[in-house]
Design a protein around this motif. Structure first.
Motif, PDB file in Angstrom:
ATOM      1  N   VAL A 167       0.845  -1.187   0.000  1.00  0.00           N
ATOM      2  CA  VAL A 167       0.000   0.000   0.000  1.00  0.00           C
ATOM      3  C   VAL A 167       0.882   1.238   0.000  1.00  0.00           C
ATOM      4  CG1 VAL A 167      -1.758   1.264   1.297  1.00  0.00           C
ATOM      5  CG2 VAL A 167      -1.804  -1.234   1.241  1.00  0.00           C
ATOM      6  N   ARG A 168       0.550   2.187  -0.865  1.00  0.00           N
ATOM      7  CA  ARG A 168       1.301   3.441  -0.931  1.00  0.00           C
ATOM      8  C   ARG A 168       0.905   4.332   0.235  1.00  0.00           C
ATOM      9  NH1 ARG A 168       5.748   3.175  -3.677  1.00  0.00           N
ATOM     10  NH2 ARG A 168       5.470   2.222  -5.668  1.00  0.00           N
ATOM     11  N   ASN A 169       1.892   5.009   0.789  1.00  0.00           N
ATOM     12  CA  ASN A 169       1.646   5.897   1.916  1.00  0.00           C
ATOM     13  C   ASN A 169       1.441   7.321   1.431  1.00  0.00           C
ATOM     14  OD1 ASN A 169       1.989   3.906   3.975  1.00  0.00           O
ATOM     15  ND2 ASN A 169       4.157   3.927   3.509  1.00  0.00           N
TER      16      ASN A 169
ATOM     17  N   VAL B  13      20.440   8.694  15.479  1.00  0.00           N
ATOM     18  CA  VAL B  13      20.178   9.948  14.771  1.00  0.00           C
ATOM     19  C   VAL B  13      19.043   9.756  13.770  1.00  0.00           C
ATOM     20  CG1 VAL B  13      21.169  11.688  13.228  1.00  0.00           C
ATOM     21  CG2 VAL B  13      22.547  10.745  15.094  1.00  0.00           C
ATOM     22  N   ILE B  14      19.087   8.651  13.051  1.00  0.00           N
ATOM     23  CA  ILE B  14      18.025   8.351  12.082  1.00  0.00           C
ATOM     24  C   ILE B  14      16.685   8.247  12.805  1.00  0.00           C
ATOM     25  CG2 ILE B  14      17.130   6.635  10.462  1.00  0.00           C
ATOM     26  CD1 ILE B  14      20.049   5.884   9.838  1.00  0.00           C
TER      27      ILE B  14
ATOM     28  N   PHE C  12       8.297  10.781   1.896  1.00  0.00           N
ATOM     29  CA  PHE C  12       9.473  11.628   2.061  1.00  0.00           C
ATOM     30  C   PHE C  12      10.332  11.141   3.232  1.00  0.00           C
ATOM     31  CE2 PHE C  12      11.663  15.272   3.932  1.00  0.00           C
ATOM     32  CZ  PHE C  12      12.410  15.697   2.843  1.00  0.00           C
ATOM     33  N   ALA C  13       9.683  10.831   4.346  1.00  0.00           N
ATOM     34  CA  ALA C  13      10.418  10.367   5.529  1.00  0.00           C
ATOM     35  C   ALA C  13      11.145   9.056   5.236  1.00  0.00           C
ATOM     36  CB  ALA C  13       9.465  10.205   6.709  1.00  0.00           C
ATOM     37  N   GLU C  14      10.515   8.164   4.482  1.00  0.00           N
ATOM     38  CA  GLU C  14      11.156   6.892   4.150  1.00  0.00           C
ATOM     39  C   GLU C  14      12.368   7.114   3.239  1.00  0.00           C
ATOM     40  OE1 GLU C  14       8.178   4.270   2.581  1.00  0.00           O
ATOM     41  OE2 GLU C  14       7.169   4.082   4.527  1.00  0.00           O
ATOM     42  N   ARG C  15      12.233   8.025   2.256  1.00  0.00           N
ATOM     43  CA  ARG C  15      13.376   8.315   1.380  1.00  0.00           C
ATOM     44  C   ARG C  15      14.520   8.947   2.173  1.00  0.00           C
ATOM     45  NH1 ARG C  15       9.572  10.647  -2.324  1.00  0.00           N
ATOM     46  NH2 ARG C  15      10.538  12.645  -1.856  1.00  0.00           N
ATOM     47  N   LEU C  16      14.173   9.853   3.084  1.00  0.00           N
ATOM     48  CA  LEU C  16      15.193  10.473   3.928  1.00  0.00           C
ATOM     49  C   LEU C  16      15.888   9.423   4.787  1.00  0.00           C
ATOM     50  CD1 LEU C  16      16.554  13.045   5.085  1.00  0.00           C
ATOM     51  CD2 LEU C  16      14.694  13.110   6.757  1.00  0.00           C
ATOM     52  N   GLU C  17      15.100   8.546   5.374  1.00  0.00           N
ATOM     53  CA  GLU C  17      15.661   7.484   6.215  1.00  0.00           C
ATOM     54  C   GLU C  17      16.598   6.593   5.402  1.00  0.00           C
ATOM     55  OE1 GLU C  17      13.882   4.308   9.399  1.00  0.00           O
ATOM     56  OE2 GLU C  17      12.799   4.553   7.510  1.00  0.00           O
ATOM     57  N   ASP C  18      16.173   6.209   4.194  1.00  0.00           N
ATOM     58  CA  ASP C  18      17.023   5.374   3.345  1.00  0.00           C
ATOM     59  C   ASP C  18      18.322   6.094   2.978  1.00  0.00           C
ATOM     60  OD1 ASP C  18      15.155   3.356   3.459  1.00  0.00           O
ATOM     61  OD2 ASP C  18      14.282   3.793   1.493  1.00  0.00           O
ATOM     62  N   GLY C  19      18.221   7.391   2.698  1.00  0.00           N
ATOM     63  CA  GLY C  19      19.422   8.168   2.375  1.00  0.00           C
ATOM     64  C   GLY C  19      20.375   8.249   3.554  1.00  0.00           C
TER      65      GLY C  19
END
Length: 123
Positions: free
Chosen positions: A41-43, A66-67, A49-56
């Motif tokens: 399911v898409r959020n 920190v993450i 955005f938070a998931e992309r930031l976390e992955d980065g």
């Protein structure tokens, strides 16, 4: 997935240190790519955005604490946005006009009396 299995997995996840949770997430994403019958399911945009930031941050080897703190802020912001959205729906739901009624029949225009015939008075 049944509730018993969800609770069992959740208990196991809660027992792991933060660093290992990212390994679990990586493994779940691997399994999803191989065996998932449908896409997850898409959020909402803030979650994405938070998931992309976390992955980065993970890619750059930022410390898990920190993450966790950074992404935790986004989680809080997301909850606030959801609360505001629900409040807005409630307010808009309370102010919507009642269902419209069919228009009342319009009265017929008043009848104009017929004009008397014109007579020639020059006879």
């Amino acid at each position: 997935m049944n509730d018993i299995l969800k609770e069992r997995v959740w208990r196991k996840l809660e027992a792991l240190p933060q660093e290992r949770l990212y390994e679990v997430l990586d493994y779940i994403e691997f399994l999803e790519s191989k065996y998932a019958k449908q896409e997850a399911v898409r959020n909402d945009p803030l979650q994405k955005f938070a998931e992309r930031l976390e992955d980065g941050m993970r890619f750059r080897s930022v410390a898990p604490k920190v993450i966790n703190g950074t992404v935790g802020l986004f989680g809080t912001a997301r909850k606030v946005m959801q609360t505001v959205q629900e409040a807005g729906k409630t307010v808009l739901g309370d102010t919507t006009p009642p269902p419209s009624r069919p228009p009342a029949p319009q009265p017929a225009p008043p009848a104009t009396p017929p004009k008397p015939p014109e007579t020639n008075s020059s006879t």
